[in-house]
Design an enzyme around this catalytic site. Structure first.
Site, PDB file in Angstrom:
ATOM      1  N   GLU A   1      -6.471  -1.618 -11.126  1.00  0.00           N
ATOM      2  CA  GLU A   1      -7.119  -0.143 -11.796  1.00  0.00           C
ATOM      3  C   GLU A   1      -6.870   1.326 -10.863  1.00  0.00           C
ATOM      4  O   GLU A   1      -6.903   2.382 -11.020  1.00  0.00           O
ATOM      5  CB  GLU A   1      -8.431  -0.481 -11.982  1.00  0.00           C
ATOM      6  CG  GLU A   1      -8.484  -1.375 -13.129  1.00  0.00           C
ATOM      7  CD  GLU A   1      -8.500  -2.390 -13.260  1.00  0.00           C
ATOM      8  OE1 GLU A   1      -8.216  -3.082 -11.873  1.00  0.00           O
ATOM      9  OE2 GLU A   1      -9.615  -3.577 -13.587  1.00  0.00           O
TER      10      GLU A   1
ATOM     11  N   HIS B   1     -37.756   5.283 -26.261  1.00  0.00           N
ATOM     12  CA  HIS B   1     -37.057   5.838 -27.029  1.00  0.00           C
ATOM     13  C   HIS B   1     -35.681   4.824 -27.319  1.00  0.00           C
ATOM     14  O   HIS B   1     -35.242   5.364 -27.901  1.00  0.00           O
ATOM     15  CB  HIS B   1     -37.186   7.315 -26.939  1.00  0.00           C
ATOM     16  CG  HIS B   1     -38.498   8.224 -26.976  1.00  0.00           C
ATOM     17  ND1 HIS B   1     -39.324   8.094 -27.735  1.00  0.00           N
ATOM     18  CD2 HIS B   1     -39.207   8.201 -25.427  1.00  0.00           C
ATOM     19  CE1 HIS B   1     -40.196   8.717 -27.327  1.00  0.00           C
ATOM     20  NE2 HIS B   1     -40.090   8.409 -26.129  1.00  0.00           N
TER      21      HIS B   1
ATOM     22  N   GLY C   1     -17.382  -6.766  -1.257  1.00  0.00           N
ATOM     23  CA  GLY C   1     -17.185  -4.978  -2.360  1.00  0.00           C
ATOM     24  C   GLY C   1     -18.610  -4.717  -3.040  1.00  0.00           C
ATOM     25  O   GLY C   1     -18.866  -3.297  -2.279  1.00  0.00           O
ATOM     26  N   ARG C   2     -19.295  -5.802  -2.793  1.00  0.00           N
ATOM     27  CA  ARG C   2     -20.653  -4.899  -4.286  1.00  0.00           C
ATOM     28  C   ARG C   2     -22.305  -4.598  -3.159  1.00  0.00           C
ATOM     29  O   ARG C   2     -22.912  -4.005  -3.013  1.00  0.00           O
ATOM     30  CB  ARG C   2     -21.436  -5.648  -4.979  1.00  0.00           C
ATOM     31  CG  ARG C   2     -21.680  -7.463  -4.269  1.00  0.00           C
ATOM     32  CD  ARG C   2     -21.135  -8.153  -5.402  1.00  0.00           C
ATOM     33  NE  ARG C   2     -21.122  -9.624  -5.418  1.00  0.00           N
ATOM     34  CZ  ARG C   2     -20.761 -10.134  -5.000  1.00  0.00           C
ATOM     35  NH1 ARG C   2     -19.310  -9.661  -5.141  1.00  0.00           N
ATOM     36  NH2 ARG C   2     -20.660 -11.747  -4.345  1.00  0.00           N
TER      37      ARG C   2
ATOM     38  N   LYS D   1      -8.409 -11.359 -14.401  1.00  0.00           N
ATOM     39  CA  LYS D   1      -7.163 -10.208 -13.973  1.00  0.00           C
ATOM     40  C   LYS D   1      -5.557 -10.769 -14.278  1.00  0.00           C
ATOM     41  O   LYS D   1      -4.714 -10.140 -14.450  1.00  0.00           O
ATOM     42  CB  LYS D   1      -7.228 -10.312 -12.671  1.00  0.00           C
ATOM     43  CG  LYS D   1      -8.118  -9.646 -11.768  1.00  0.00           C
ATOM     44  CD  LYS D   1      -8.344  -9.318 -10.322  1.00  0.00           C
ATOM     45  CE  LYS D   1     -10.299  -8.636 -10.574  1.00  0.00           C
ATOM     46  NZ  LYS D   1      -9.936  -8.698  -9.093  1.00  0.00           N
TER      47      LYS D   1
ATOM     48  N   GLU E   1     -23.023 -10.306 -10.365  1.00  0.00           N
ATOM     49  CA  GLU E   1     -21.240 -10.839  -9.363  1.00  0.00           C
ATOM     50  C   GLU E   1     -22.147 -11.360  -8.656  1.00  0.00           C
ATOM     51  O   GLU E   1     -21.391 -12.738  -8.382  1.00  0.00           O
ATOM     52  CB  GLU E   1     -20.839  -9.376  -8.679  1.00  0.00           C
ATOM     53  CG  GLU E   1     -18.918  -9.740  -8.750  1.00  0.00           C
ATOM     54  CD  GLU E   1     -18.435  -8.564  -8.907  1.00  0.00           C
ATOM     55  OE1 GLU E   1     -18.197  -7.817  -7.375  1.00  0.00           O
ATOM     56  OE2 GLU E   1     -17.541  -8.386  -8.942  1.00  0.00           O
TER      57      GLU E   1
ATOM     58  N   LYS F   1     -11.157  -1.994  -1.080  1.00  0.00           N
ATOM     59  CA  LYS F   1     -11.464  -2.793  -0.363  1.00  0.00           C
ATOM     60  C   LYS F   1     -10.145  -4.189   0.528  1.00  0.00           C
ATOM     61  O   LYS F   1      -9.810  -3.339   1.082  1.00  0.00           O
ATOM     62  CB  LYS F   1     -12.311  -3.929  -0.183  1.00  0.00           C
ATOM     63  CG  LYS F   1     -13.013  -5.150   1.262  1.00  0.00           C
ATOM     64  CD  LYS F   1     -14.230  -6.042   0.027  1.00  0.00           C
ATOM     65  CE  LYS F   1     -13.450  -6.947   1.641  1.00  0.00           C
ATOM     66  NZ  LYS F   1     -14.491  -8.024   1.379  1.00  0.00           N
TER      67      LYS F   1
HETATM   68  O1  LIG Z   1     -12.447  -2.630  -3.620  1.00  0.00           O
HETATM   69  P1  LIG Z   1     -11.001  -2.928  -4.060  1.00  0.00           P
HETATM   70  O2  LIG Z   1     -10.759  -4.072  -3.444  1.00  0.00           O
HETATM   71  O3  LIG Z   1     -10.462  -2.497  -4.657  1.00  0.00           O
HETATM   72  O4  LIG Z   1     -12.279  -4.204  -5.655  1.00  0.00           O
HETATM   73  C1  LIG Z   1     -12.478  -3.749  -6.517  1.00  0.00           C
HETATM   74  C2  LIG Z   1     -13.816  -4.858  -7.179  1.00  0.00           C
HETATM   75  O5  LIG Z   1     -12.878  -5.353  -7.804  1.00  0.00           O
HETATM   76  C3  LIG Z   1     -13.367  -6.851  -8.090  1.00  0.00           C
HETATM   77  O6  LIG Z   1     -13.495  -6.354  -9.249  1.00  0.00           O
HETATM   78  C4  LIG Z   1     -14.259  -7.471  -7.947  1.00  0.00           C
HETATM   79  O7  LIG Z   1     -14.599  -8.622  -8.907  1.00  0.00           O
HETATM   80  C5  LIG Z   1     -15.566  -6.433  -6.696  1.00  0.00           C
HETATM   81  O8  LIG Z   1     -16.518  -6.621  -6.446  1.00  0.00           O
HETATM   82  C6  LIG Z   1     -14.536  -5.581  -6.482  1.00  0.00           C
HETATM   83  O9  LIG Z   1     -15.655  -4.766  -5.898  1.00  0.00           O
END
Ligand SMILES: O=P(O)(O)OC[C@H]1O[C@H](O)[C@H](O)[C@@H](O)[C@@H]1O
Length: 567
Positions: A219, A391, A273-274, A516, A360, A213
């Protein structure tokens, strides 16, 4: 009188607290004896059947929860979400993931602009791109068609798409449309994940989708640079335009990264994002693998629940009932966790997705107005498909802690299997467990029953099951793309309902920031120590000593040349 700042100040909340005392004195064994109650505590919409009779609740509880919903202005809050009001106040954003699956002629405004045409413009572009890609007319740098897709993204740019991909993998229609193709995900910045995601793949037949996003997530950006290097080292720099595409709200950074803007697919800051699997985040990689028509069915399933959620009375409204019951379990009965137990291997990645979606969204300590909450919000979500979970951790659920469970069963399996001569089909064997476990939890087993079975006295305490452990059961008619969309939307709205009742902002995530920023301090130190042999500075004694131990070992990484995984 001004309305109370916190829901816990209302009479409706206090009435439920008092009522919880009475409910604690009941046993599900007795509640379940009331056939009218059992019948009343069900809801159905299209092929989705919900039985919540095994909740530690009566119809009176549910009435009281509806009153709480009124006090929390739930109806108005749902309306505000669908109307594009900026309910994510800390980020000044609308929350419009529902617009991602709205029909073409719908009108949903954000900032006075109807967003639906933009949504469909991106979907049309995905359809066109995925058709070209799947037809083989999109060729890579060596002239070969591309059959492998690696989707690089993390968090919401990974978990939702992985859930849907995993669920579709054995659906007959999806199987047929994905023949000869593979879709993989690269999320973790761990180089081991890089190695696994490209193992046995040929860059010449691979397309990489960078999904982020923000296009700044550390990462994802390092993984994207690593995979770019993998492509460039095999095919040369001109290969990037044919082998890398992107999904982002930040198209400027996509271009700066070196991806052709024509091959970038947009989404918007009003998609959390989620909550983004129905945007290009999920729709693009899934369409490349399964074709747009299959993904469109998934979106239609989600839309069907959006309409149900927006228009049904609370008595019949599955996400509302579920959200209220979760609030009941967490805030009034004191059960902090929820187990998600699909009796379907296809739903293997549902729990990991819901972990992010729920924790989240609702893992907050202050109200939307910034007032510290005198009650806990959110719950601890976890789960595994049945029967695997049985199990593993069910011992604790049966005789240890009380954990409200979501049992999810499917009537018609994606893959019917029967061996002639067996008592039941393989799916019936699975479903025997789906039907048995909720009763084992609810009814338990008494010492009297054990004595009548001549169990020796010393084992009676060990073999006693107290029961009275709440669960709810979903029964889905089948599990195709459509129902997968329905499940997604049910959980998304259930979690929003919980947040609306608790009076929190379910759509921000400030809690992920601190870790972060501390990681960037560590990153600087690792660079300074590795490259310039600088001493460790500015850390507490524990971190300093852990870092010293880490840096003392030669990582066998030459820092003067690029190294890619060897798999
Ligand atoms: O899609 P991006 O901007 O790379 O973000 C990826 C993720 O980053 C963070 O961990 C946020 O807490 C998430 O809500 C998000 O989905």
């Amino acid at each position: 009188m001004a309305s109370p700042a916190l829901i816990s100040d209302t009479d409706q909340w206090k009435a439920l607290q008092a009522h919880a005392g009475a409910i604690h004195k009941t046993h599900l064994r007795d509640l379940m004896a009331d056939a009218d109650r059992c019948k009343a505590m069900t809801a159905e919409f299209e092929g989705v059947f919900l039985d919540y009779s095994r909740q530690q609740a009566t119809t009176e509880t549910v009435d009281k929860l509806f009153k709480l919903a009124e006090a929390a202005k739930l109806k108005e809050k749902i309306g505000k979400m669908f109307n594009g009001e900026k309910i994510n106040t800390t980020e000044n954003r609308s929350v419009l993931h529902v617009a991602l699956r709205a029909p073409r002629d719908a009108v949903i405004n954000s900032d006075g602009v109807n967003v639906v045409p933009e949504v469909w413009a991106v979907k049309d572009k995905i359809k066109q791109f995925s058709d070209t890609f799947r037809s083989g007319s999109w060729v890579g740098a060596t002239g070969k068609p591309l059959t492998n897709v690696v989707s690089v993204g993390i968090g919401g740019s990974f978990l939702g798409p992985l859930f849907v991909h995993t669920a579709l993998q054995t659906d007959p229609e999806a199987v047929a449309s994905a023949k000869g193709r593979q879709l993989r995900f690269l999320a973790n910045v761990d180089p081991v994940d890089v190695a696994r995601s490209i193992k046995d793949l040929d860059p010449a037949t691979t397309l990489v989708v960078v999904v982020s996003k923000t296009f700044t997530t550390a990462e994802t950006m390092l993984n994207a640079r690593t995979i770019k290097e993998w492509i460039v080292s095999a095919l040369g720099p001109q290969a990037v335009s044919k082998h890398m595409i992107a999904v982002s709200t930040n198209l400027k950074l996509v271009k700066e990264f070196g991806i052709d803007p024509n091959n970038a697919f947009a989404f918007w800051d009003w998609v959390g994002g989620r909550y983004s699997v129905c945007s290009a985040v999920g729709v693009l990689p899934l369409s490349l693998q399964y074709g747009f028509p299959v993904v469109q069915k998934f979106l239609e399933g989600a839309l069907s629940i959006d309409n149900h959620f927006r228009t049904s009375s609370f008595e019949k409204n599955i996400p509302v009932l579920l959200g209220l019951l979760s609030v009941w379990n967490v805030s009034f009965l004191g059960y902090p966790a929820r187990a998600i137990l699909p009796y379907s291997q296809a739903l293997e990645k549902l729990a990991p997705h819901i972990q992010q979606l729920s924790m989240e969204s609702n893992g907050k300590g202050v109200s939307i107005d910034g007032v510290r909450l005198p009650y806990e919000a959110g719950e601890i979500d976890f789960g595994e498909p049945g029967t695997n979970g049985q199990h593993s951790f069910y011992q604790l659920i049966h005789q240890g802690r009380v954990i409200p469970c979501d049992f999810i069963g499917v009537i018609k399996s994606q893959q019917p299997v029967y061996l002639k001569g067996e008592t039941v089909s393989n799916h019936d064997e699975l479903m025997s467990n789906f039907f048995a476990q909720p009763d084992a939890l609810a009814y338990g087993k008494t010492p009297e029953q054990l004595r009548s079975e001549k169990v020796s006295e010393n084992l009676i305490p060990h073999k006693t099951f107290q029961g009275n452990r709440p669960s709810l059961s979903f029964l889905l008619s089948s599990l195709s793309a459509y129902e997968i969309g329905q499940i997604l939307s049910i959980y998304e709205h259930r979690i929003a309902v919980q947040g609306f009742i608790w009076g929190i902002n379910s759509f921000d995530q400030w809690g992920v920031e601190l870790g972060k920023s501390l990681a960037s301090q560590v990153r600087k130190q690792l660079n300074a120590s590795r490259m310039e042999r600088k001493p460790i500075e500015g850390f507490n004694p524990s971190s300093a000593s852990l870092l010293a131990r880490y840096l003392a070992v030669d990582p066998s990484t030459p820092y003067d040349t690029t190294v890619l995984p060897k798999v």
